[in-house]
Design a protein around this motif. Structure first.
Motif: not given
Length: 105
Positions: A19-21, A32-34, A46-48, A56-57
């Protein structure tokens, strides 16, 4: 992100059920895009921050924080340090077969 390899990497996350948050700053611009998914007992995040900055974790869902920007200390099964988007996505997804459902103690 204007690089096709970076766009392809985040599109791959979406195809894999993430899911993109977006997290917006005070001006309404993405800070940031989560990308988040709970899959087979695991939470993957994934944190962009930009095309060149992502991390990422992966942690058991039972130990995951309700805030994907925070990974509780000692709970990450996989922790991918800051790198470019393509490298981070590849490192998180390559050869990933989830271990048996994590035990909650």
């Amino acid at each position: 992100m204007n690089s096709s390899p970076a766009i392809a990497a985040v599109q791959r996350l979406l195809r894999f059920g993430f899911e993109r948050i977006p997290v917006l700053d005070e001006d309404g611009l993405p800070e940031v895009l989560i990308f988040l998914r709970d899959w087979r007992g695991w939470r993957e995040v994934v944190l962009v921050y930009s095309e060149w900055e992502a991390r990422a974790y992966r942690t058991p869902v039972a130990f995951a924080s309700s805030n994907p920007l925070y990974c509780p200390p000692g709970t990450a099964e996989t922790l991918i340090p800051l790198a470019d988007v393509v490298s981070v996505v590849y490192a998180l997804l390559k050869d990933w077969t989830p271990p048996p459902h994590p035990a909650v103690t």
